[in-house]
Design an enzyme around this catalytic site. Structure first.
Site, mmCIF file in Angstrom:
data_model
loop_
_atom_site.group_PDB
_atom_site.id
_atom_site.type_symbol
_atom_site.label_atom_id
_atom_site.label_comp_id
_atom_site.label_asym_id
_atom_site.label_seq_id
_atom_site.Cartn_x
_atom_site.Cartn_y
_atom_site.Cartn_z
ATOM 1 N N ALA A 86 -11.345 2.201 5.250
ATOM 2 C CA ALA A 86 -10.419 1.402 4.442
ATOM 3 C C ALA A 86 -9.709 2.253 3.388
ATOM 4 C CB ALA A 86 -11.165 0.258 3.785
ATOM 5 N N HIS A 87 -8.775 1.616 2.693
ATOM 6 C CA HIS A 87 -7.934 2.328 1.718
ATOM 7 C C HIS A 87 -8.763 2.926 0.576
ATOM 8 C CE1 HIS A 87 -6.954 -1.822 -0.387
ATOM 9 N NE2 HIS A 87 -8.216 -1.700 -0.109
ATOM 10 N N ASN A 88 -8.334 4.103 0.170
ATOM 11 C CA ASN A 88 -8.887 4.792 -1.009
ATOM 12 C C ASN A 88 -10.255 5.425 -0.774
ATOM 13 O OD1 ASN A 88 -6.641 3.547 -2.350
ATOM 14 N ND2 ASN A 88 -7.891 1.764 -2.756
ATOM 15 N N GLN A 120 0.866 -1.178 0.000
ATOM 16 C CA GLN A 120 0.000 0.000 0.000
ATOM 17 C C GLN A 120 0.900 1.224 0.000
ATOM 18 O OE1 GLN A 120 -3.637 -0.510 0.023
ATOM 19 N NE2 GLN A 120 -2.762 -2.460 -0.672
ATOM 20 N N SER A 170 -12.294 2.059 -1.248
ATOM 21 C CA SER A 170 -12.611 2.823 -2.458
ATOM 22 C C SER A 170 -14.024 3.373 -2.497
ATOM 23 C CB SER A 170 -12.367 1.973 -3.719
ATOM 24 O OG SER A 170 -11.028 1.554 -3.755
#
Lengths: 353, 353, 353
Positions: B249-251, B208, B269
């Site tokens: 979470a990521h994004n 990441q 995302s």
């Protein structure tokens, strides 16, 4: 292994006659570890609840066995005690093998790297671990242990014989009782979640000026967050045990002797009665009152007062027997829907109109 | 108590005439604490929303009272202010009693035990607590406080007037705005959860490489985890407030002025619009888009885009009124099932076939 | 940016011929960053999965593109590689741009502020961050990194090439394998939640004497809590990946290669098979067994053994197709109820009696 752990059978025989009685054997032996029936050796104390466990244990020739009294107990060369309550017997004997107090070795009571404010008052035999920060006017009671990298802010008061594991945060003016245990990465006294919208729909913070009070013999798991009250006190009363990853919001009061499994979330200003029990990941909304002696199934959702003791479950919350009935019917909802369509057709009712 | 807290009624009268007006009394008094009607004393400022609270407060002869204007206000010896918005009045006055900045006492701005990389740039009046680690090329804005045992990795940038409570983790290259507040044990910039199965069904990590960007006036509770993006940025925009034990979470991108209660989880995302509000323990799946001005009931589950502003709840997610109807009928599912069986029998339809 | 990151296209061409093949271009170029199609520049490596992404990327003239092989690939001045598996290609190439190992700069392997017990054994090239506490008889394998403010209690054993991020807690006697990664504020080895009621309904603690064993190549997210076993071992086997804010109770065994999304909670003594996958916020009760190759939808609740591999969801848990059918009908429950009332009326059946 560090530490010299041991219990002899004579001590067991004498100490808890109501709970544990010698059935047969040599009451002068000593055990040096506690193990499961499949992993025990000749130095082990073994607890057994089933006949199969007992028989397995006896093949290993352990130092001695504590068996449920309902089993068919043989008179062999292995010393056997009996009990009517295995978990209670465990709670009495396991402490003799608990190395918790020496999980981190240090020579001095207050580790030289710790940062202790000169106005803090430490009673006798307080242990402070490496890199702990102890604020102004903190008081810590006798025999209490503060683990490595804990942060204890100003004016916190902690009682005697408590164990604050490493990396715990205890915010300013919190009070913690005697014989408490708090696990790593738990936060006592973060701000409550209080905001008001201004006329532009921006969130304005309402500072949280209150504190957290925790009674005696409270245990709090890892990664728990207990918020300080807006003005007064968020309270966890004596004897309550809280598992990992729980959230207790500002102004809540949780009464004595609760048993709260992991992932519990309670919103602000809710009051929970004595001997509350819940399975995992239950959620209670804000400003409700729950009576004494309420038990919740896991994943329950409480959105109204609970006025009567008893067991409940589900969302909407129902008495547990109704909840289980509803769950049992729920899985048939798709076929129920089909049947209703069929009936409507048979009766020439156009789609229920 | 540490610190000298006080507000005088003249100041109140002058400062927020749109929100708080003097009703009757002596506008030169000063209050030294804020208390609830039942716990107040002669030095207290008391907020009251109900007639009963007002009457209770007056019996204690407090320094002064701020009352909702709708109450029946007497002209007594107690100074009374009125307001049309009690929480707004609290958000204006509580800061005068907030000791947050002195929750941990230290004499120097940068505590001598802190480990600050020589390439870090600290603006004027930055406070760094004991045992904090500040990485290379970190920049920290004016008046910002970094609490004890925080870890700020390389190249992090933090704005002015932010309060990073003790034991926070801020991962490399994160950006935090002005006037932010982050509570203990929160993690900004842990890795996103990204893996791919190889041909043997082993999980291979996708490193990441992105970062986290947090706007101005964002508050983040305790034990929150916000993952760095895979390549780009996980973003929390200005004015958003996040309660304890949430996972971003990521994004993900969460737009301005959100209000997110405890136990919220959002997968990768996902994009969430402005002024998002949710009750506790809602879950949003990955790669969905939520419009501006969406409000979710507690425990909602979002698995699809939400294209229209409004209130929603449940799983599957429904407009809030439908959700409440469904909940109301759900508890009858068991009796519905019985009735359908009865009807089928009456109509001689064998179990719906 | 700290560190000198780069990969050249010749290296890519040679290294993974099964996964990544050169389609057209100059295999001697080098990329200095990885970026998304919309943010890339002339020094970027860009991954593209759709024709639109490809076309967007080409307008930026990046160093090179790795495209899914199904796209319509042009022969332009931009070097293009093709792959049948974009995430797999990412997992191979992203590590070249991962600065994780230098997220916190320090000159010495063991930071001089760390507190390392003299009996601890550190293999070659172990890094210990500022303010880390390393207990007695700890062993740490080659190249492993222990972040700032970690607490590693006595007799912990950590393998080679593992990355323990800052502020992690690893409790006494835990074992961590090789190539593991653990994110900040995670707790390995907190006490299991074990109590017995005495005759006054007080909760007596059953001390937790066991430990936690974690295999190789396990990754654990931020703010996770994994409890030590009562007597034996809580086990996370090799290759399993656990996301943020999960709770693994005492005595659980999670087999190899699991993929467990955020907010997962599993109660005590449960056994989970190989290649377990779950969406977010699933809950598994205590003392159940889940077979190999089970996949759960997000928010699933498991209260019984799962004996067959497959996908499941919901509460009560159902095979995934039934779960989705039930969800689809559930939203109609209110109208179903009305229809049943109508039918009963038509048939002159008084409320189903």
């Amino acid at each position: 292994m560090i530490g010299n752990l041991m219990i002899d059978s004579k001590y067991i025989e004498k100490s808890w006659p109501e709970t544990i009685q010698l059935w047969h054997g040599h009451p002068t032996l000593a055990a040096k570890n506690i193990m499961t029936p499949d992993q025990c050796n000749s130095e082990s104390l073994v607890f057994v609840s089933t006949q199969a466990q007992l028989e397995l244990a006896l093949t290993k020739n352990p130092a001695f066995v504590i068996s449920h009294q309902s089993l068919n107990l043989p008179k062999t060369s292995v010393t056997i005690f009996k009990t009517s309550n295995i978990p209670l017997a465990m709670s009495l004997i396991f402490p003799f093998f608990d190395q918790k107090m020496i999980r981190f070795s240090q020579e001095q009571n207050v580790h030289p790297s710790a940062c202790v404010h000169p106005s803090a008052i430490l009673a006798s035999d307080v242990t402070i671990g490496p890199f702990a920060s102890i604020g102004a006017q903190v008081t810590i009671g006798a025999n209490t242990i503060i683990g490595a990298s804990c942060v204890i802010e100003n004016e916190v008061c902690i009682g005697d014989n408590s164990l604050i594991h490493p990396q715990v945060f205890i915010g300013a003016r919190s009070m913690i009782g005697h014989h408490c245990e708090i696990h790593p990465h738990t936060v006592i006294g973060s701000d409550g979640f209080g905001y008001v919208k201004d006329k532009n729909k921006k969130n304005l913070k309402i500072p949280q000026l209150g504190r957290v009070i925790i009674g005696d013999s409270v245990e709090i798991g890892a990664n728990v967050a207990i918020d300080r009250a807006t003005l007064t006190e968020t309270v966890i009363k004596s004897g309550t045990k809280i598992d990992n990853l729980c959230h207790i919001a500002h102004n809540c009061i949780i009464d004595e002797d609760g048993l709260i499994a992991a992932g519990f979330l309670v919103a602000g200003s809710t009051q929970i009665g004595k001997r509350f029990m819940t399975g995992g990941n239950s959620v209670v909304t804000d400003h409700v009152a729950i009576s004494d002696d309420v038990t919740l199934a896991g994943r329950s959702t409480v959105t109204n007062d609970i006025k009567l003791p008893g067991a409940y479950g589900g969302y909407p919350l129902l008495p547990i027997r109704e909840h289980l009935k509803v769950l049992a019917s729920y899985v048939h909802i798709s076929e129920i829907r089909k049947k209703v369509a069929l009936i409507l057709k048979k009766l020439n009712l156009t789609n229920g109109e």
